[in-house]
Scaffold this motif. Structure first.
Motif, PDB file in Angstrom:
ATOM      1  N   THR A  40      42.852  43.730  33.608  1.00 27.97           N
ATOM      2  CA  THR A  40      44.080  43.214  33.004  1.00 27.97           C
ATOM      3  C   THR A  40      44.310  41.742  33.340  1.00 27.97           C
ATOM      4  O   THR A  40      45.105  41.079  32.683  1.00 27.97           O
ATOM      5  N   VAL A  41      43.614  41.234  34.366  1.00 30.55           N
ATOM      6  CA  VAL A  41      43.685  39.821  34.744  1.00 30.55           C
ATOM      7  C   VAL A  41      42.258  39.304  34.844  1.00 30.55           C
ATOM      8  O   VAL A  41      41.381  39.983  35.400  1.00 30.55           O
ATOM      9  N   TYR A  42      42.029  38.091  34.296  1.00 36.25           N
ATOM     10  CA  TYR A  42      40.675  37.513  34.324  1.00 36.25           C
ATOM     11  C   TYR A  42      40.840  35.998  34.290  1.00 36.25           C
ATOM     12  O   TYR A  42      41.306  35.440  33.305  1.00 36.25           O
ATOM     13  N   GLU A  43      40.437  35.329  35.371  1.00 37.91           N
ATOM     14  CA  GLU A  43      40.681  33.895  35.505  1.00 37.91           C
ATOM     15  C   GLU A  43      39.547  33.214  36.258  1.00 37.91           C
ATOM     16  O   GLU A  43      38.922  33.810  37.145  1.00 37.91           O
ATOM     17  N   TRP A  44      39.297  31.937  35.894  1.00 41.90           N
ATOM     18  CA  TRP A  44      38.357  31.095  36.623  1.00 41.90           C
ATOM     19  C   TRP A  44      39.039  30.473  37.845  1.00 41.90           C
ATOM     20  O   TRP A  44      40.230  30.198  37.826  1.00 41.90           O
ATOM     21  N   ALA A  45      38.241  30.263  38.887  1.00 43.72           N
ATOM     22  CA  ALA A  45      38.730  29.523  40.049  1.00 43.72           C
ATOM     23  C   ALA A  45      38.801  28.031  39.707  1.00 43.72           C
ATOM     24  O   ALA A  45      38.122  27.569  38.784  1.00 43.72           O
ATOM     25  N   PRO A  46      39.626  27.265  40.419  1.00 45.42           N
ATOM     26  CA  PRO A  46      39.768  25.834  40.091  1.00 45.42           C
ATOM     27  C   PRO A  46      38.470  25.041  40.166  1.00 45.42           C
ATOM     28  O   PRO A  46      38.323  24.037  39.465  1.00 45.42           O
ATOM     29  N   ASP A  47      37.500  25.481  40.998  1.00 45.14           N
ATOM     30  CA  ASP A  47      36.255  24.726  41.101  1.00 45.14           C
ATOM     31  C   ASP A  47      35.261  25.087  39.993  1.00 45.14           C
ATOM     32  O   ASP A  47      34.214  24.457  39.871  1.00 45.14           O
ATOM     33  N   GLY A  48      35.587  26.115  39.184  1.00 49.52           N
ATOM     34  CA  GLY A  48      34.708  26.504  38.102  1.00 49.52           C
ATOM     35  C   GLY A  48      33.441  27.203  38.550  1.00 49.52           C
ATOM     36  O   GLY A  48      32.526  27.391  37.727  1.00 49.52           O
ATOM     37  N   ARG A  49      33.368  27.619  39.815  1.00 54.60           N
ATOM     38  CA  ARG A  49      32.168  28.282  40.316  1.00 54.60           C
ATOM     39  C   ARG A  49      32.364  29.784  40.497  1.00 54.60           C
ATOM     40  O   ARG A  49      31.400  30.513  40.703  1.00 54.60           O
ATOM     41  N   LEU A  50      33.624  30.240  40.425  1.00 59.09           N
ATOM     42  CA  LEU A  50      33.929  31.650  40.616  1.00 59.09           C
ATOM     43  C   LEU A  50      34.823  32.143  39.487  1.00 59.09           C
ATOM     44  O   LEU A  50      35.598  31.379  38.904  1.00 59.09           O
ATOM     45  N   PHE A  51      34.731  33.442  39.228  1.00 60.61           N
ATOM     46  CA  PHE A  51      35.531  34.088  38.194  1.00 60.61           C
ATOM     47  C   PHE A  51      36.034  35.408  38.765  1.00 60.61           C
ATOM     48  O   PHE A  51      35.299  36.110  39.475  1.00 60.61           O
ATOM     49  N   ALA A  52      37.293  35.736  38.509  1.00 62.34           N
ATOM     50  CA  ALA A  52      37.884  36.949  39.068  1.00 62.34           C
ATOM     51  C   ALA A  52      38.442  37.827  37.964  1.00 62.34           C
ATOM     52  O   ALA A  52      39.028  37.334  36.991  1.00 62.34           O
ATOM     53  N   THR A  53      38.265  39.126  38.135  1.00 67.00           N
ATOM     54  CA  THR A  53      38.896  40.121  37.264  1.00 67.00           C
ATOM     55  C   THR A  53      39.671  41.088  38.142  1.00 67.00           C
ATOM     56  O   THR A  53      39.305  41.316  39.308  1.00 67.00           O
ATOM     57  N   ALA A  54      40.744  41.659  37.594  1.00 69.31           N
ATOM     58  CA  ALA A  54      41.575  42.565  38.376  1.00 69.31           C
ATOM     59  C   ALA A  54      42.123  43.664  37.485  1.00 69.31           C
ATOM     60  O   ALA A  54      42.413  43.452  36.308  1.00 69.31           O
ATOM     61  N   VAL A  55      42.248  44.845  38.071  1.00 68.26           N
ATOM     62  CA  VAL A  55      42.892  45.994  37.430  1.00 68.26           C
ATOM     63  C   VAL A  55      44.245  46.151  38.104  1.00 68.26           C
ATOM     64  O   VAL A  55      44.317  46.498  39.276  1.00 68.26           O
ATOM     65  N   CYS A  56      45.322  45.888  37.355  1.00 70.10           N
ATOM     66  CA  CYS A  56      46.649  45.777  37.970  1.00 70.10           C
ATOM     67  C   CYS A  56      47.603  46.873  37.500  1.00 70.10           C
ATOM     68  O   CYS A  56      47.473  47.440  36.414  1.00 70.10           O
ATOM     69  N   HIS A  57      48.573  47.130  38.361  1.00 70.67           N
ATOM     70  CA  HIS A  57      49.691  48.041  38.127  1.00 70.67           C
ATOM     71  C   HIS A  57      50.798  47.232  37.411  1.00 70.67           C
ATOM     72  O   HIS A  57      50.941  46.048  37.695  1.00 70.67           O
ATOM     73  N   PRO A  58      51.552  47.790  36.490  1.00 70.23           N
ATOM     74  CA  PRO A  58      51.653  49.213  36.136  1.00 70.23           C
ATOM     75  C   PRO A  58      50.811  49.623  34.923  1.00 70.23           C
ATOM     76  O   PRO A  58      50.829  50.782  34.551  1.00 70.23           O
ATOM     77  N   ARG A  59      50.106  48.661  34.304  1.00 71.55           N
ATOM     78  CA  ARG A  59      49.323  49.082  33.137  1.00 71.55           C
ATOM     79  C   ARG A  59      48.270  50.121  33.533  1.00 71.55           C
ATOM     80  O   ARG A  59      48.041  51.085  32.814  1.00 71.55           O
ATOM     81  N   MET A  60      47.644  49.902  34.665  1.00 67.92           N
ATOM     82  CA  MET A  60      46.697  50.884  35.195  1.00 67.92           C
ATOM     83  C   MET A  60      47.240  51.361  36.533  1.00 67.92           C
ATOM     84  O   MET A  60      47.285  50.606  37.501  1.00 67.92           O
ATOM     85  N   ARG A  61      47.674  52.605  36.582  1.00 67.03           N
ATOM     86  CA  ARG A  61      48.275  53.147  37.798  1.00 67.03           C
ATOM     87  C   ARG A  61      47.236  53.728  38.760  1.00 67.03           C
ATOM     88  O   ARG A  61      47.595  54.177  39.845  1.00 67.03           O
ATOM     89  N   VAL A  62      45.985  53.747  38.350  1.00 69.19           N
ATOM     90  CA  VAL A  62      44.911  54.216  39.216  1.00 69.19           C
ATOM     91  C   VAL A  62      43.793  53.185  39.196  1.00 69.19           C
ATOM     92  O   VAL A  62      43.725  52.323  38.317  1.00 69.19           O
TER      93      VAL A  62
END
Length: 266
Positions: A78-100
């Motif tokens: 539900t979240v997907y963003e680049w780090a400020p240095d452009g060398r890392l990328f993060a994804t996340a499964v967040c509440h409440p859209r995904m409760r598990v």
């Protein structure tokens, strides 16, 4: 920047990069994608399929127009963003859209998984911002240039392996040599071996009531021949029984031959 990427059309959608005048520069092909994420310095690009899609991501080097990571799986993100240095990328499964299965995953710019952290209830994920000019624009590391990471998943970070067939513990680590054809040929002709269908023996059971096997459906000539054979067999058995009793059909008076001969008086 002077370029932009548009995703359009029916799924699998087209992804194309255009210049400021709207002239197509490069087509990324057709894939189930609905999201474009540029790195802050504009060198790397992530094309993802999130929301109602499976969460696959492609990582591209925009300057070389070469793919670095293909079909990287970040499921239910539900979240997907680049780090400020452009060398890392993060994804996340967040509440409440995904409760598990709440978690966050950190990827390298080419889709290589670096960190995976499950969280009981994760509500958001954000990188710490950095001022412009803090990080320099750097190309791929030499040891990773030219390599493509394919088919990784968020669960393992490596290519999804197909499940192998079950083998007993005593046979694991050895080469499988069994062949159904070899097994049938090796048992054919042996004493006690089950006859094959090619030998004219049916393996079908009795079947439901009223069922008639194909081999029991005889023609009229076959029925006539069968009756003739049965009659000959019956006659042979009767003759054999008569021979055992010492009675011959050719001498009907043989039974009285043992009686004393009577003579008349002169």
């Amino acid at each position: 920047g002077k370029d932009f990427v548009a995703i359009y059309g029916f799924m699998p959608a087209q992804a194309t990069m255009f210049d400021a005048a709207g002239k197509p520069l490069y087509n990324f092909g057709e894939k189930p994608r609905n999201c474009v994420k540029w790195s802050p310095l504009g060198r790397f690009l992530c094309l993802g399929g999130f929301g109602n899609l499976q969460g696959d991501m492609d990582f591209w080097d925009k300057n070389k127009l070469k793919i670095m990571g293909d079909r990287i799986r970040g499921p239910c993100s539900t979240v997907y963003e680049w780090a400020p240095d452009g060398r890392l990328f993060a994804t996340a499964v967040c509440h409440p859209r995904m409760r598990v299965d709440n978690e966050y995953i950190v990827w390298r710019y080419n889709g290589e998984q670096l960190l995976r952290k499950p969280v009981a209830e994760l509500y958001d994920l954000a990188w710490r911002p950095a001022a412009a000019g803090v990080y320099a624009d750097r190309p791929q590391s030499p040891e990773r240039a030219g390599k493509v990471i394919e088919g990784s998943s968020g669960a393992s970070g490596s290519g999804a392996a197909k499940p192998a067939a079950y083998r007993p513990p005593g046979l694991r680590g050895t080469r499988a040599t069994f062949s159904l054809r070899d097994d049938v040929e090796s048992t054919a002709g042996k004493a006690g071996a089950a006859p094959l269908a090619s030998e004219g023996v049916s393996w079908m059971g009795a079947g439901p009531p009223g069922f008639v096997k194909e081999e029991n459906k005889l023609s009229k000539s076959q029925i006539k021949n069968l009756k003739r054979k049965q009659k000959k067999m019956l006659e042979a058995k009767e003759q054999e029984a008569a021979d055992m009793l010492g009675v011959s059909e050719d001498a009907p008076g043989a039974a009285d031959s043992s009686a004393p001969e009577q003579t008349s008086a002169a």
